[in-house]
Design a protein around this motif. Structure first.
Motif, PDB file in Angstrom:
ATOM      1  N   THR A   1      34.368  39.573 -12.619  1.00 48.63           N
ATOM      2  CA  THR A   1      33.818  39.177 -13.919  1.00 48.63           C
ATOM      3  C   THR A   1      34.580  39.872 -15.043  1.00 48.63           C
ATOM      4  O   THR A   1      35.678  39.480 -15.395  1.00 48.63           O
ATOM      5  CB  THR A   1      32.314  39.512 -13.971  1.00 48.63           C
ATOM      6  OG1 THR A   1      32.127  40.904 -13.623  1.00 48.63           O
ATOM      7  CG2 THR A   1      31.533  38.662 -12.993  1.00 48.63           C
ATOM      8  N   TYR A   2      33.982  40.927 -15.609  1.00 49.52           N
ATOM      9  CA  TYR A   2      34.598  41.605 -16.746  1.00 49.52           C
ATOM     10  C   TYR A   2      35.941  42.246 -16.385  1.00 49.52           C
ATOM     11  O   TYR A   2      36.809  42.377 -17.249  1.00 49.52           O
ATOM     12  CB  TYR A   2      33.658  42.684 -17.295  1.00 49.52           C
ATOM     13  CG  TYR A   2      32.398  42.147 -17.924  1.00 49.52           C
ATOM     14  CD1 TYR A   2      32.393  40.933 -18.609  1.00 49.52           C
ATOM     15  CD2 TYR A   2      31.197  42.845 -17.847  1.00 49.52           C
ATOM     16  CE1 TYR A   2      31.233  40.444 -19.185  1.00 49.52           C
ATOM     17  CE2 TYR A   2      30.043  42.374 -18.425  1.00 49.52           C
ATOM     18  CZ  TYR A   2      30.062  41.163 -19.095  1.00 49.52           C
ATOM     19  OH  TYR A   2      28.927  40.679 -19.674  1.00 49.52           O
TER      20      TYR A   2
ATOM     21  N   VAL B   1      34.971  46.407 -24.100  1.00 54.36           N
ATOM     22  CA  VAL B   1      35.622  47.703 -23.910  1.00 54.36           C
ATOM     23  C   VAL B   1      35.570  48.094 -22.439  1.00 54.36           C
ATOM     24  O   VAL B   1      34.536  47.920 -21.782  1.00 54.36           O
ATOM     25  CB  VAL B   1      34.917  48.797 -24.760  1.00 54.36           C
ATOM     26  CG1 VAL B   1      35.536  50.159 -24.485  1.00 54.36           C
ATOM     27  CG2 VAL B   1      35.018  48.472 -26.243  1.00 54.36           C
ATOM     28  N   HIS B   2      36.689  48.604 -21.928  1.00 56.11           N
ATOM     29  CA  HIS B   2      36.738  49.194 -20.595  1.00 56.11           C
ATOM     30  C   HIS B   2      36.861  50.706 -20.744  1.00 56.11           C
ATOM     31  O   HIS B   2      37.604  51.191 -21.613  1.00 56.11           O
ATOM     32  CB  HIS B   2      37.936  48.683 -19.792  1.00 56.11           C
ATOM     33  CG  HIS B   2      37.839  47.235 -19.423  1.00 56.11           C
ATOM     34  ND1 HIS B   2      36.650  46.553 -19.411  1.00 56.11           N
ATOM     35  CD2 HIS B   2      38.799  46.339 -19.033  1.00 56.11           C
ATOM     36  CE1 HIS B   2      36.866  45.295 -19.040  1.00 56.11           C
ATOM     37  NE2 HIS B   2      38.164  45.145 -18.815  1.00 56.11           N
ATOM     38  N   VAL B   3      36.160  51.444 -19.892  1.00 61.94           N
ATOM     39  CA  VAL B   3      36.229  52.905 -19.903  1.00 61.94           C
ATOM     40  C   VAL B   3      36.847  53.361 -18.589  1.00 61.94           C
ATOM     41  O   VAL B   3      36.352  53.026 -17.510  1.00 61.94           O
ATOM     42  CB  VAL B   3      34.834  53.531 -20.089  1.00 61.94           C
ATOM     43  CG1 VAL B   3      34.935  55.055 -20.050  1.00 61.94           C
ATOM     44  CG2 VAL B   3      34.220  53.072 -21.397  1.00 61.94           C
ATOM     45  N   GLY B   4      37.943  54.109 -18.683  1.00 64.53           N
ATOM     46  CA  GLY B   4      38.643  54.598 -17.509  1.00 64.53           C
ATOM     47  C   GLY B   4      38.488  56.093 -17.355  1.00 64.53           C
ATOM     48  O   GLY B   4      38.331  56.831 -18.332  1.00 64.53           O
TER      49      GLY B   4
ATOM     50  N   GLY C   1      40.332  63.368 -17.161  1.00 65.37           N
ATOM     51  CA  GLY C   1      40.085  62.843 -18.493  1.00 65.37           C
ATOM     52  C   GLY C   1      39.510  61.449 -18.439  1.00 65.37           C
ATOM     53  O   GLY C   1      39.501  60.792 -17.393  1.00 65.37           O
ATOM     54  N   THR C   2      38.992  61.002 -19.576  1.00 64.11           N
ATOM     55  CA  THR C   2      38.456  59.635 -19.696  1.00 64.11           C
ATOM     56  C   THR C   2      39.059  58.988 -20.931  1.00 64.11           C
ATOM     57  O   THR C   2      39.502  59.661 -21.856  1.00 64.11           O
ATOM     58  CB  THR C   2      36.918  59.654 -19.821  1.00 64.11           C
ATOM     59  OG1 THR C   2      36.541  60.381 -20.994  1.00 64.11           O
ATOM     60  CG2 THR C   2      36.284  60.284 -18.587  1.00 64.11           C
ATOM     61  N   ARG C   3      39.055  57.647 -20.922  1.00 60.03           N
ATOM     62  CA  ARG C   3      39.635  56.920 -22.057  1.00 60.03           C
ATOM     63  C   ARG C   3      38.988  55.544 -22.154  1.00 60.03           C
ATOM     64  O   ARG C   3      38.776  54.881 -21.142  1.00 60.03           O
ATOM     65  CB  ARG C   3      41.144  56.777 -21.866  1.00 60.03           C
ATOM     66  CG  ARG C   3      41.892  56.296 -23.119  1.00 60.03           C
ATOM     67  CD  ARG C   3      43.379  56.213 -22.795  1.00 60.03           C
ATOM     68  NE  ARG C   3      44.199  55.970 -23.967  1.00 60.03           N
ATOM     69  CZ  ARG C   3      44.720  56.911 -24.726  1.00 60.03           C
ATOM     70  NH1 ARG C   3      44.484  58.190 -24.432  1.00 60.03           N
ATOM     71  NH2 ARG C   3      45.478  56.624 -25.762  1.00 60.03           N
ATOM     72  N   ALA C   4      38.665  55.129 -23.379  1.00 58.55           N
ATOM     73  CA  ALA C   4      38.116  53.793 -23.637  1.00 58.55           C
ATOM     74  C   ALA C   4      39.191  52.944 -24.281  1.00 58.55           C
ATOM     75  O   ALA C   4      39.883  53.392 -25.211  1.00 58.55           O
ATOM     76  CB  ALA C   4      36.903  53.888 -24.549  1.00 58.55           C
ATOM     77  N   VAL C   5      39.357  51.721 -23.773  1.00 56.81           N
ATOM     78  CA  VAL C   5      40.380  50.813 -24.296  1.00 56.81           C
ATOM     79  C   VAL C   5      39.750  49.450 -24.546  1.00 56.81           C
ATOM     80  O   VAL C   5      38.715  49.099 -23.971  1.00 56.81           O
ATOM     81  CB  VAL C   5      41.572  50.673 -23.321  1.00 56.81           C
ATOM     82  CG1 VAL C   5      42.263  52.007 -23.108  1.00 56.81           C
ATOM     83  CG2 VAL C   5      41.107  50.081 -21.985  1.00 56.81           C
ATOM     84  N   SER C   6      40.390  48.675 -25.392  1.00 65.94           N
ATOM     85  CA  SER C   6      39.910  47.327 -25.678  1.00 65.94           C
ATOM     86  C   SER C   6      40.264  46.390 -24.530  1.00 65.94           C
ATOM     87  O   SER C   6      41.209  46.633 -23.774  1.00 65.94           O
ATOM     88  CB  SER C   6      40.532  46.805 -26.979  1.00 65.94           C
ATOM     89  OG  SER C   6      41.949  46.736 -26.845  1.00 65.94           O
ATOM     90  N   VAL C   7      39.508  45.308 -24.401  1.00 62.47           N
ATOM     91  CA  VAL C   7      39.771  44.312 -23.359  1.00 62.47           C
ATOM     92  C   VAL C   7      40.834  43.357 -23.884  1.00 62.47           C
ATOM     93  O   VAL C   7      40.539  42.307 -24.465  1.00 62.47           O
ATOM     94  CB  VAL C   7      38.474  43.566 -22.987  1.00 62.47           C
ATOM     95  CG1 VAL C   7      38.757  42.528 -21.902  1.00 62.47           C
ATOM     96  CG2 VAL C   7      37.413  44.539 -22.524  1.00 62.47           C
ATOM     97  N   SER C   8      42.080  43.752 -23.711  1.00 59.43           N
ATOM     98  CA  SER C   8      43.229  42.974 -24.173  1.00 59.43           C
ATOM     99  C   SER C   8      44.459  43.460 -23.422  1.00 59.43           C
ATOM    100  O   SER C   8      44.429  44.504 -22.754  1.00 59.43           O
ATOM    101  CB  SER C   8      43.434  43.143 -25.683  1.00 59.43           C
ATOM    102  OG  SER C   8      43.716  44.503 -25.990  1.00 59.43           O
ATOM    103  N   SER C   9      45.544  42.708 -23.530  1.00 56.22           N
ATOM    104  CA  SER C   9      46.784  43.112 -22.875  1.00 56.22           C
ATOM    105  C   SER C   9      47.246  44.469 -23.374  1.00 56.22           C
ATOM    106  O   SER C   9      47.727  45.314 -22.610  1.00 56.22           O
ATOM    107  CB  SER C   9      47.871  42.055 -23.114  1.00 56.22           C
ATOM    108  OG  SER C   9      47.483  40.810 -22.573  1.00 56.22           O
ATOM    109  N   HIS C  10      47.111  44.693 -24.675  1.00 59.74           N
ATOM    110  CA  HIS C  10      47.491  45.988 -25.251  1.00 59.74           C
ATOM    111  C   HIS C  10      46.606  47.107 -24.696  1.00 59.74           C
ATOM    112  O   HIS C  10      47.093  48.204 -24.391  1.00 59.74           O
ATOM    113  CB  HIS C  10      47.373  45.934 -26.774  1.00 59.74           C
ATOM    114  CG  HIS C  10      47.679  47.236 -27.450  1.00 59.74           C
ATOM    115  ND1 HIS C  10      48.969  47.717 -27.588  1.00 59.74           N
ATOM    116  CD2 HIS C  10      46.852  48.175 -28.008  1.00 59.74           C
ATOM    117  CE1 HIS C  10      48.923  48.895 -28.209  1.00 59.74           C
ATOM    118  NE2 HIS C  10      47.654  49.194 -28.473  1.00 59.74           N
TER     119      HIS C  10
END
Length: 358
Positions: free
Chosen positions: A69-70, A21-24, A35-44
């Motif tokens: 790295t990540y 997971v990446h958190v932006g 604001g903040t948002r968590a997304v999966s580590v994928s193209s989507h």
């Protein structure tokens, strides 16, 4: 007025990267968190993060932790969409103790590091010849360690084993010792000798497999460095492995190395402007940072030159007569080697980029 509105509408994205997971976090031109948002580590997930950030304002820059790295995949995605990526270091420990630590906080701090100008580093690109050389070097390094460990284990078992087995299997050359372990036959049915025989055979097979693997990796590394590091390989003491390490440190985008001092800092051989003198000893503090593999590569080149290069041998003799220790002389040599190799590394990398290989 329109220009002012455009500037006020600009936002900066900060990303705390992880394996899954990446958190932006997005801040505006005043540094306020939007604001903040968590997304999966994928193209989507990357697309979702970009669209969310652009919905909050005009996005031009992004500060990303772990670009090598990540965050490598995210960096490639954002770069392809025209976003300028700034590499952000981990938060300072003293600040982390005062402010606390969480993924949203880290993401917000990454964005503010870009906003304040604290973070200015250009991330290293990982899509060309340098990355291919790095991958081969990584595999080679682990194979060397595993091969050495296997032989050390064979020697350790034989040292404390029965004398007849030791005399039968112990050989001075590792290759002969590994073959003898594989060919060993035990007529004794005791648990000890049976376990020892099977273990030595397995370790011998492992050593020989790694020996063959290393030969293939060395051949591939020699081919890549001869093809992409032609000028670097012509210098005294620079072999396939050391050349591969140095161009890997530089990366596929040589413009990130502003001068030779930048390369010296990456290799950990730049003198620090901090005195560390005491009594009759006058010196500056050593640089313990940088990429230690690159520092070791420069030490290897200096060692070869000190033994075989007449010019370097004269320098070592002169500096020894001046009272410098061997360690101090080698530190000076490593810095001089960076000065010599810096333009050659840049020239090789620019030639690779110009030919369209990256």
């Amino acid at each position: 007025m329109n220009n002012l509105q455009t500037e006020n509408n600009e936002v900066i994205l900060g990303v705390d990267t992880h394996l899954d997971v990446h958190v932006g976090a997005v801040i505006n031109s005043s540094g306020n968190l939007l604001g903040t948002r968590a997304v999966s580590v994928s193209s989507h997930g990357y697309l979702d993060l970009l669209e969310w950030a652009e919905s909050l304002g005009k996005l031009k820059q992004a500060g990303v932790e772990g670009t090598g790295t990540y965050g490598a995949g995210l960096c490639r995605f954002l770069t392809s969409r025209g976003i300028v990526i700034i590499e952000v270091n981990r938060p300072d420990r003293s600040n982390r103790r005062r402010q606390g630590k969480s993924d949203p906080l880290n993401a917000g701090n990454a964005a503010r590091a870009v906003h304040s100008g604290t973070a200015t580093a250009t991330p290293k690109k990982q899509h060309g010849a340098c990355e291919a050389i790095r991958i081969i070097s990584v595999a080679r390094r682990s194979a060397v360690k595993a091969k050495t460990q296997a032989m050390n284990q064979i020697r350790g078992i034989l040292v404390s084993g029965p004398q007849d087995i030791r005399e039968l299997v112990w050989k001075t050359k590792p290759h002969d010792c590994a073959k003898a372990c594989i060919e060993m036959i035990s007529s004794d049915s005791s648990d000890l000798l049976e376990s020892m025989t099977e273990t030595l055979k397995l370790l011998g097979q492992r050593w020989l497999i790694l020996f063959i693997e290393l030969a293939l990796l060395d051949k591939k590394l020699d081919k890549l460095t001869n093809e992409h590091c032609k000028q670097l390989r012509t210098r005294m003491g620079v072999g396939p492995y050391t050349a591969g390490i140095l161009v890997t440190v530089a990366g596929d985008n040589p413009e990130r190395l502003r001068n030779e001092a930048a390369l010296a800092a990456l290799c950990g051989v730049n003198p620090l402007p901090l005195p560390a003198s005491s009594g009759k000893t006058i010196r500056h503090r050593l640089n313990r940072g940088g990429i230690r593999d690159a520092n070791n590569a420069l030490w290897t080149i200096a060692l070869v030159r000190a033994r075989s290069d007449p010019r370097t041998r004269l320098y070592v003799a002169r500096r020894t007569a001046e009272g410098l220790t061997t360690k101090e002389i080698y530190r000076c040599l490593k810095r001089y080697i960076v000065r010599e190799l810096y333009p050659l590394i840049l020239s090789d990398l620019k030639r690779i980029n110009f030919s369209g290989l990256t």
